[in-house]
Enzyme design. Structure first.
Site, PDB file in Angstrom:
ATOM      1  N   GLY A 171       0.791  -1.218   0.000  1.00 15.34           N
ATOM      2  CA  GLY A 171       0.000   0.000   0.000  1.00 15.34           C
ATOM      3  C   GLY A 171       0.832   1.282   0.000  1.00 15.34           C
ATOM      4  O   GLY A 171       0.374   2.316   0.451  1.00 15.34           O
ATOM      5  N   ILE A 210      14.866   4.265  -9.269  1.00 16.52           N
ATOM      6  CA  ILE A 210      14.786   4.505 -10.707  1.00 16.52           C
ATOM      7  C   ILE A 210      14.060   5.833 -10.913  1.00 16.52           C
ATOM      8  O   ILE A 210      12.956   6.027 -10.394  1.00 16.52           O
ATOM      9  CB  ILE A 210      13.996   3.374 -11.416  1.00 16.52           C
ATOM     10  CG1 ILE A 210      14.471   1.989 -10.955  1.00 16.52           C
ATOM     11  CG2 ILE A 210      14.045   3.542 -12.926  1.00 16.52           C
ATOM     12  CD1 ILE A 210      15.657   1.440 -11.638  1.00 16.52           C
ATOM     13  N   ARG A 217      -2.300 -12.246  -4.727  1.00 18.88           N
ATOM     14  CA  ARG A 217      -3.731 -12.098  -4.399  1.00 18.88           C
ATOM     15  C   ARG A 217      -4.445 -11.440  -5.576  1.00 18.88           C
ATOM     16  O   ARG A 217      -3.808 -11.068  -6.554  1.00 18.88           O
ATOM     17  CB  ARG A 217      -3.853 -11.183  -3.182  1.00 18.88           C
ATOM     18  CG  ARG A 217      -3.122  -9.855  -3.421  1.00 18.88           C
ATOM     19  CD  ARG A 217      -3.400  -8.820  -2.353  1.00 18.88           C
ATOM     20  NE  ARG A 217      -2.430  -7.747  -2.341  1.00 18.88           N
ATOM     21  CZ  ARG A 217      -2.484  -6.659  -3.082  1.00 18.88           C
ATOM     22  NH1 ARG A 217      -3.455  -6.502  -3.960  1.00 18.88           N
ATOM     23  NH2 ARG A 217      -1.556  -5.718  -2.996  1.00 18.88           N
ATOM     24  N   VAL A 241      -6.675  -4.705  -6.659  1.00 17.29           N
ATOM     25  CA  VAL A 241      -7.692  -3.659  -6.787  1.00 17.29           C
ATOM     26  C   VAL A 241      -8.052  -3.439  -8.258  1.00 17.29           C
ATOM     27  O   VAL A 241      -9.224  -3.348  -8.627  1.00 17.29           O
ATOM     28  CB  VAL A 241      -7.167  -2.345  -6.160  1.00 17.29           C
ATOM     29  CG1 VAL A 241      -8.145  -1.209  -6.405  1.00 17.29           C
ATOM     30  CG2 VAL A 241      -6.893  -2.508  -4.672  1.00 17.29           C
TER      31      VAL A 241
HETATM   32  P1  ADP Z   1      -2.993  -3.049  -5.541  1.00 20.18           P
HETATM   33  O1  ADP Z   1      -3.516  -1.720  -5.768  1.00 20.18           O
HETATM   34  O2  ADP Z   1      -1.858  -3.309  -6.443  1.00 20.18           O
HETATM   35  O3  ADP Z   1      -3.986  -4.137  -5.479  1.00 20.18           O
HETATM   36  P2  ADP Z   1      -2.208  -2.028  -3.018  1.00 20.18           P
HETATM   37  O4  ADP Z   1      -0.788  -2.107  -2.616  1.00 20.18           O
HETATM   38  O5  ADP Z   1      -2.762  -0.706  -3.353  1.00 20.18           O
HETATM   39  O6  ADP Z   1      -2.334  -3.088  -4.150  1.00 20.18           O
HETATM   40  O7  ADP Z   1      -3.078  -2.692  -1.878  1.00 20.18           O
HETATM   41  C1  ADP Z   1      -4.433  -3.041  -2.008  1.00 20.18           C
HETATM   42  C2  ADP Z   1      -5.119  -2.818  -0.697  1.00 20.18           C
HETATM   43  O8  ADP Z   1      -4.504  -3.557   0.310  1.00 20.18           O
HETATM   44  C3  ADP Z   1      -5.092  -1.387  -0.244  1.00 20.18           C
HETATM   45  O9  ADP Z   1      -6.291  -1.148   0.429  1.00 20.18           O
HETATM   46  C4  ADP Z   1      -3.897  -1.341   0.685  1.00 20.18           C
HETATM   47  O10 ADP Z   1      -4.055  -0.310   1.616  1.00 20.18           O
HETATM   48  C5  ADP Z   1      -3.959  -2.708   1.311  1.00 20.18           C
HETATM   49  N1  ADP Z   1      -2.656  -3.301   1.630  1.00 20.18           N
HETATM   50  C6  ADP Z   1      -1.710  -3.738   0.780  1.00 20.18           C
HETATM   51  N2  ADP Z   1      -0.674  -4.294   1.413  1.00 20.18           N
HETATM   52  C7  ADP Z   1      -0.944  -4.209   2.723  1.00 20.18           C
HETATM   53  C8  ADP Z   1      -0.249  -4.625   3.907  1.00 20.18           C
HETATM   54  N3  ADP Z   1       0.940  -5.234   3.867  1.00 20.18           N
HETATM   55  N4  ADP Z   1      -0.840  -4.374   5.096  1.00 20.18           N
HETATM   56  C9  ADP Z   1      -2.033  -3.765   5.144  1.00 20.18           C
HETATM   57  N5  ADP Z   1      -2.736  -3.379   4.068  1.00 20.18           N
HETATM   58  C10 ADP Z   1      -2.215  -3.577   2.882  1.00 20.18           C
HETATM   59  P1  ADP Z   2       3.869  -1.673  -2.384  1.00 18.37           P
HETATM   60  O1  ADP Z   2       3.991  -3.039  -1.809  1.00 18.37           O
HETATM   61  O2  ADP Z   2       3.583  -0.629  -1.383  1.00 18.37           O
HETATM   62  O3  ADP Z   2       2.963  -1.667  -3.575  1.00 18.37           O
HETATM   63  P2  ADP Z   2       6.067  -1.494  -4.296  1.00 18.37           P
HETATM   64  O4  ADP Z   2       7.395  -2.128  -4.066  1.00 18.37           O
HETATM   65  O5  ADP Z   2       5.173  -2.147  -5.267  1.00 18.37           O
HETATM   66  O6  ADP Z   2       5.353  -1.320  -2.900  1.00 18.37           O
HETATM   67  O7  ADP Z   2       6.302   0.020  -4.721  1.00 18.37           O
HETATM   68  C1  ADP Z   2       5.232   0.931  -4.817  1.00 18.37           C
HETATM   69  C2  ADP Z   2       5.596   2.077  -5.755  1.00 18.37           C
HETATM   70  O8  ADP Z   2       6.777   2.773  -5.293  1.00 18.37           O
HETATM   71  C3  ADP Z   2       5.947   1.648  -7.169  1.00 18.37           C
HETATM   72  O9  ADP Z   2       4.804   1.483  -7.977  1.00 18.37           O
HETATM   73  C4  ADP Z   2       6.843   2.776  -7.630  1.00 18.37           C
HETATM   74  O10 ADP Z   2       6.094   3.885  -8.055  1.00 18.37           O
HETATM   75  C5  ADP Z   2       7.603   3.155  -6.370  1.00 18.37           C
HETATM   76  N1  ADP Z   2       8.891   2.437  -6.305  1.00 18.37           N
HETATM   77  C6  ADP Z   2       9.162   1.314  -5.618  1.00 18.37           C
HETATM   78  N2  ADP Z   2      10.448   0.918  -5.788  1.00 18.37           N
HETATM   79  C7  ADP Z   2      11.021   1.833  -6.601  1.00 18.37           C
HETATM   80  C8  ADP Z   2      12.336   1.996  -7.163  1.00 18.37           C
HETATM   81  N3  ADP Z   2      13.318   1.133  -6.906  1.00 18.37           N
HETATM   82  N4  ADP Z   2      12.550   3.058  -7.976  1.00 18.37           N
HETATM   83  C9  ADP Z   2      11.557   3.932  -8.248  1.00 18.37           C
HETATM   84  N5  ADP Z   2      10.323   3.839  -7.756  1.00 18.37           N
HETATM   85  C10 ADP Z   2      10.031   2.802  -6.951  1.00 18.37           C
END
Ligand code: ADP
Ligand code: ADP
Ligand code: MG
Length: 455
Positions: free
Chosen positions: A164, A203, A292, A295
């Protein structure tokens, strides 16, 4: 086959899952916290069980109450949705130990891919490109500073169990390192009860490209094309589109192939998403895997004409994937806007309260995923997302135009929302060109602020 599913979630994703269950002739059990009695998922499910107090730890994260509810109501499976317990390997294992089916990949796979530092190592072994970064977790600030020097600034410090967009800090110079390191660990501790962090090269101006994967328990894995989720505020997605408009065809093919390779390497046996960063030079790197339903899965359903939740349930039930890669085609363009109850003019602060009136958009190829209704009260305990608006059209420009019309029709009073902000973004030259990167939304917000136009 599965006959009865307990849905361990709330809001629009619980409603989304209930709909597919009904189509499949599967009975549903909703769970709810005692402030969610009036929630839509409770009203739509065949049965509903109260599992505790309003705070997530008391209810939607309460593994024992949830599994107890599933056993008491005679369910044979649990669907975790997203967020909450969806990527919790311990929960998945407990569910299986109680003789129930967990609708997701095996606990071992969640373990392997859920920890981001571990997933990086696994992907290196799989031969998938990974962002240059630390080999393991960063234990102390001195070690971190040295690693950052070796990797080269800017770097990003990330929580190994993050999600998130939380628990992340970008560091541009050695001077900022110590503060960023401590605050990343603090935030990780608060959000994920685990303050382990690792580090990657940051990046600059990348695109977030992710690939939807579907697998089964027989070793079959297919991709359902990619999504571009580069429109983000503070590393949280707000607008997503599929397929990616501005990617070179050869790069697209390589990303899709690498995503399938990655999933096969870990024996992936459910639906999931592999996230990549694409840099300005056309190089791409594995970032993380979400084990999983996501969204933004509806935009893939719109371009591929499949029901991803159905694929997920069938895989969990041990059925063979009915689709081969040849059967999956990508047609037209789809876009999703996440409507959050938040105040754009006040730094996008959550805006809980009673929805006096809401009107959802409709029409040809317009889809709404939501769990709110007239008179519904948005609670402060949970996510601020109130609806997802999804549009589909043969071309990207038509899709954007359809989305603009849909947002015009979306009326909500009683709470503030980010609809106007998204509407403005859909008119920005850079967005229309489709070449925007993950920094674009933030820059646009600053632009609007300085003109006094952020409403
Ligand atoms: P995506 O949009 O790619 O499905 P998100 O990272 O936005 O994934 O997460 C989807 C939902 O799950 C959001 O409501 C986010 O706040 C929640 N979420 C994601 N990872 C966690 C986590 N490790 N702990 C608690 N909530 C999480
Ligand atoms: P989450 O589990 O919260 O979704 P992610 O690892 O998917 O975390 O990273 C969420 C966002 O943060 C990415 O979509 C990107 O925009 C930014 N981000 C994460 N890692 C990097 C990186 N190494 N360089 C640039 N942007 C990053
Ligand atoms: Mg992510």
């Amino acid at each position: 086959m599965i006959k009865k599913i307990l849905i361990a979630n709330r809001g629009e994703i619980a409603v989304r899952i209930i709909r597919t269950c009904k189509e499949m002739g599967i009975s549903t059990v909703a769970v709810y916290s005692n402030c969610d009695k009036e929630a839509l998922h409770v009203q739509l499910a065949d049965e509903a069980v109260c599992i505790g107090g309003p705070r997530p730890l008391e209810s939607y994260l309460n593994m024992y109450n949830i599994i107890q509810a599933a056993c008491n109501t005679g369910c044979d499976a649990i669907h975790p949705g997203f967020g909450f317990l969806s990527e919790n390997a311990r929960f998945a294992r407990l569910v299986e130990e109680c003789g129930l089916i967990f609708i997701g990949p095996s606990p071992e796979i969640i373990e392997k891919m859920g920890n981001k530092a571990r997933a990086r190592q696994t992907m290196i072994q799989a031969g998938v490109p990974v962002v240059n970064g630390s080999r393991q977790i960063v234990n102390d600030v001195r070690q971190g500073r040295q690693m950052a020097q070796e990797i080269g600034y800017p770097v990003i410090i990330k929580a190994v169990n993050g999600g998130g967009g939380r628990g992340m800090r970008i560091v541009f110079s050695p001077r900022e390192f110590d503060n960023a390191y401590h605050s990343a660990r603090n935030e990780a501790k608060i959000c994920f009860k685990d303050d382990e962090v690792y580090m990657e090269k940051y990046i600059v101006n990348p695109k977030h490209i992710e690939v939807q994967i579907a697998g089964d328990k027989f070793g079959n894995v297919v991709h359902l094309y990619e999504r571009d989720c580069s429109f983000q505020r503070r590393n949280q997605k707000m607008i997503e589109e599929a397929p990616c408009f501005s990617i070179e065809e050869s790069v697209r093919q390589n990303i899709l192939a690498d995503a399938v390779k990655a999933a096969k390497f870990v024996g992936y046996n459910s639906v999931g998403t592999i996230e990549f960063l694409l840099d300005e030079g056309g190089n791409y790197y594995f970032m993380e895997m979400n084990t999983r339903i996501q969204v933004e899965h509806p935009i893939t359903e719109m371009i591929c004409g499949v029901d991803i939740v159905k694929l997920q349930i069938k895989a969990a039930a041990g059925q063979k994937l009915e689709l081969s890669q040849r059967d999956i085609h990508c047609s037209g363009y789809a876009m999703e806007c996440r409507i959050n109850a938040e105040d754009a003019a006040n730094n996008f602060a959550p805006s809980a309260g009673r929805i006096d009136f809401v009107n959802f958009p409709a029409g040809r190829n317009v889809r709404v995923e939501s769990a709110v209704y007239n008179g519904y009260t948005i609670l402060p305990y949970y996510d601020s997302m109130i609806a997802k608006i999804i549009t589909w059209a043969p071309t990207r420009l038509e899709c954007i135009k359809k989305m603009r019309i849909a947002l015009e029709e979306f009326i909500v009073s009683g709470v503030k929302s980010n609809v106007e902000f998204q509407y403005m973004a859909l008119h920005h030259k850079k967005f229309i060109e489709g070449k925007y990167s993950t920094g674009f939304a933030g820059e646009f917000i600053e632009e609007l602020k300085s003109n006094g136009n952020l409403v």
